[in-house]
Structures are given as C-alpha cells and as structure tokens.
Scaffold this active site. Structure first.
Site, PDB file in Angstrom:
ATOM      1  CG  ASP A 127      -7.188  -4.066   8.686  1.00 17.01           C
ATOM      2  OD1 ASP A 127      -7.356  -4.375   7.489  1.00 17.01           O
ATOM      3  OD2 ASP A 127      -6.548  -3.058   9.051  1.00 17.01           O
ATOM      4  CG  HIS A 173      -5.311  -0.519   6.401  1.00 17.00           C
ATOM      5  ND1 HIS A 173      -6.003  -1.690   6.646  1.00 17.00           N
ATOM      6  CD2 HIS A 173      -5.506  -0.249   5.084  1.00 17.00           C
ATOM      7  CE1 HIS A 173      -6.581  -2.100   5.532  1.00 17.00           C
ATOM      8  NE2 HIS A 173      -6.288  -1.244   4.568  1.00 17.00           N
ATOM      9  NE  ARG A 225      -3.703  -2.092   2.744  1.00 17.24           N
ATOM     10  CZ  ARG A 225      -3.465  -3.288   3.284  1.00 17.24           C
ATOM     11  NH1 ARG A 225      -2.239  -3.606   3.693  1.00 17.24           N
ATOM     12  NH2 ARG A 225      -4.453  -4.166   3.425  1.00 17.24           N
ATOM     13  NE  ARG A 258      -9.857  -7.863   3.975  1.00 22.19           N
ATOM     14  CZ  ARG A 258      -9.325  -6.866   3.299  1.00 22.19           C
ATOM     15  NH1 ARG A 258      -8.259  -6.242   3.782  1.00 22.19           N
ATOM     16  NH2 ARG A 258      -9.826  -6.486   2.141  1.00 22.19           N
TER      17      ARG A 258
END
Ligand SMILES: NC(=O)C1=CN([C@@H]2O[C@H](COP(=O)(O)OP(=O)(O)OC[C@H]3O[C@@H](n4cnc5c(N)ncnc54)[C@H](O)[C@@H]3O)[C@@H](O)[C@H]2O)C=CC1
Ligand SMILES: O=C([O-])CC(=O)C(=O)O
Length: 308
Positions: free
Chosen positions: A148, A175, A88, A151
C-alpha cells in the site's frame, strides 16, 4: 537461507522470482496443491537463472511439506484472489480454511520459521495464524502496508510529476479498501512535506486512489495484482533474511500499541532476523488516530467471522 512460498499462483511465483533475482537466498521451495503446477513454475523460473544471473535454487512440490522442512522464512499466498466488484473480506469463507491448514503444516516441518501471511483478507488471516499457531508474535507478519505504501508513493509521484525515488511515505491500518490510513502528513519529497507541493484536495485524491489501489487493478486485470505484491513480499523476506532492520508497515499482533488490543493490523515495524524486532510508535494527528480506530473496528468485524 531457505524460504518456502506456499501458493505458486500469480503472487507466489512473482515473489519467488523477485527473491531469486535479488540472489540472497540459497533455496526457495514453491508448494502448491495443484498437481505439477509448482514444479512447472519452478522449472520456468530456474530457466531464468542464467539469463538474470542468480544462483538461488528454486524447487517446486505438489503439497509435499517434507520438502519445506527447516525453512527459515515461510510465505502463505495460497487461496483465492478477488474478482472485480468483490471486497477482500468476501474471500474469508474459502481462504480461512486454507490459511489455517497451510500454516499448521508449515509449522510442523519448520518449527523456527518466521511466517509472512499474504492471503486475503490479510489482517484477519494474520490474526488467524496468530491464534492457531501459538508461536511468538514477532514470528507472524502480515504483508499489506509495504504494498500500500508503494502504491501511495506511486500516486504521490504521479500527482507531483516527480520521480518515485524522490518520494517517501507510508500507509498503516487495515489492508482493505476502506481501512487503509495513508499518512499524508508524514509523506515527503526529499524531506519536504508533500503539502508544500500539492493542494489539500489533490492530496485527498491521492489518498483515495491509494486506498482503492488493489480494487482498481482488479477491475483492469480481472483478478488481483501480482507484480507489486510479489516485490513487496520479497522486500520483507530480504529484510528478515539479511537482518536489515528495515522499517515497513506490517500487520502484527497488538497489545496496547496505538491504543489497540487483540488485533493484527498494519503499523510501522522493524524487520530483522527475528521477524518483527520492534513496533515503532509514531505520532498520529487526531484525524489519523480516528481513521486508525475506524480501520481497527472494520478488521475486528471481519475477525468476528472466524471460527477460532
Ligand atoms: N496481502 C496483499 O497485499 C495481497 C494479497 N493477495 C492475496 O494473495 C492470494 C493469492 O493471490 P494470487 O496469487 O493472485 O492467486 P492465484 O489463484 O494466482 O494463486 C493462488 C494459488 O494458491 C493455490 N492453493 C489453493 N489452495 C491451496 C492449498 N491448500 N495449498 C497450497 N496451495 C493452494 C492455488 O492452486 C493457486 O495456484 C489471494 O488471497 C489474494 O487476495 C494478493 C495480492 C496482494
Ligand atoms: O486487491 C486485492 O484483492 C489484492 C490485494 O490485496 C492488493 O493487490 O492489494
């Protein structure tokens, strides 16, 4: 309640769809820089209204910020997503300029907005918004931890062969593939600690799979995910719009909380009409504290690449 979503791509459109389906906002404005794109997505979504039973009015505009005026909540999803093999953090070069320009345009037309930043690298983009906008920190929120955590619960349920509705758990920290801190010691199945059901090795695997959740999907899809990201954003928007006072891990500017300063990073917060109503201080184990510290160092390194 007026909500603007900038970026009518995969995440922006998914987020607009979930907001509409939950039917708590009177209006959602989708804005994109690509000519006609947001108009097309908005029309397609509005043609779901009679099928899915919602009254939220969705309109699409090409880069016309006057149409976003007086939004209560604004969401930034504009920018490029990563491709397989990328981190990212590698998106910062393009996305920082986009997030800075978009957040300033939004504030110009919606001076009282609560802003939710989604574009990656999200913690650094949230910090950039904080530094550029000069508005109270409770009104700038980064979305990452809610996704998150979803998940994490998915992976825990999978490992326990349990329904996801039985599971509670939270991921804090940055993140990023390495920076997430899944709070395994706090995770439960119907109030029983997950360590009662799973071995230490299996729990370590769950945490590892959670941390690369976005990268795993990017590998499968060729671009990053959008359904769960859109659902996670819609959860934050609803908590603010409906003043729910719900707890989510969100990226927020810290001034001493969790021993951290001058950084936006994921910690548990209460969301309500004022955006971040409060930051929740929860006890961390020594290992979790060390992970959080390392995670913050990673975010600060990326922040160092910003031209502020
Ligand atoms: N924080 C999180 O948990 C998550 C963050 N993301 C991030 O969200 C961002 C968007 O991802 P996708 O929707 O999959 O990408 P996408 O490429 O499908 O959509 C991005 C949209 O932004 C638009 N755009 C670009 N520059 C713009 C500008 N200056 N003004 C208005 N619109 C502009 C593009 O035209 C495009 O339609 C990425 O940076 C991605 O990494 C994605 C998933 C989860
Ligand atoms: O993985 C990505 O690049 C997009 C994202 O932040 C996620 O899905 O968690």
């Amino acid at each position: 309640m007026k909500v603007t979503v900038v970026g009518a791509g995969a995440v922006g459109a998914s987020c607009a769809e979930y907001i509409a389906i939950k039917d708590f906002a009177s209006e959602v404005v989708l804005l994109d820089i690509k000519e006609g794109y947001a108009e097309g997505k908005a029309m397609d979504l509005m043609q779901c209204a009679s099928l899915n039973g919602f009254d939220t009015k969705i309109t699409g505009v090409t880069n016309d910020y006057s149409k976003t005026a007086n939004s209560d909540i604004c969401v930034i999803t504009s920018g490029i997503p990563r491709k397989p093999g990328m981190t990212r953090e590698e998106l910062i070069g393009i996305n920082a300029g986009i997030v800075k320009a978009v957040s300033n345009s939004l504030l110009e037309h919606s001076p009282n907005m609560v802003l939710i930043v989604v574009s990656n690298p999200m913690d650094t983009m949230t910090y950039l918004a904080h530094k550029s906008l000069n508005i109270p920190k409770n009104r700038i929120i980064g979305m990452g931890g809610a996704l998150d955590s979803a998940r994490f619960k998915y992976r825990l349920a999978e490992a326990m062969e349990a329904p996801i509705s039985d599971i509670d758990g939270m991921v804090i920290g940055g993140h990023s593939d390495k920076g997430m801190v899944p709070l395994t010691s706090h995770a439960t199945r119907n109030s029983i600690r997950v360590s009662e059901f799973l071995s230490e090795e299996r729990l370590e695997q769950v945490a590892a799979d959670t941390k690369v959740g976005g990268a795993t999907l990017t590998g499968l899809l060729g671009t990053s995910a959008w359904y769960a990201p859109g659902a996670a954003v819609s959860g934050l928007v609803q908590a603010i719009a409906c003043d729910q006072k719900k707890m989510f891990p969100c990226s927020t500017f810290l001034e001493g909380e969790y021993g951290l300063n001058d950084i936006c990073i994921g910690v548990p917060v209460i969301l309500g009409r004022n955006g971040i109503e409060s930051i929740v201080d929860i006890p961390l184990s020594d290992a979790e504290k060390a992970h959080m510290q390392a995670s913050a160092e990673g975010v600060k390194k990326t922040n160092g690449l910003l031209e502020l």
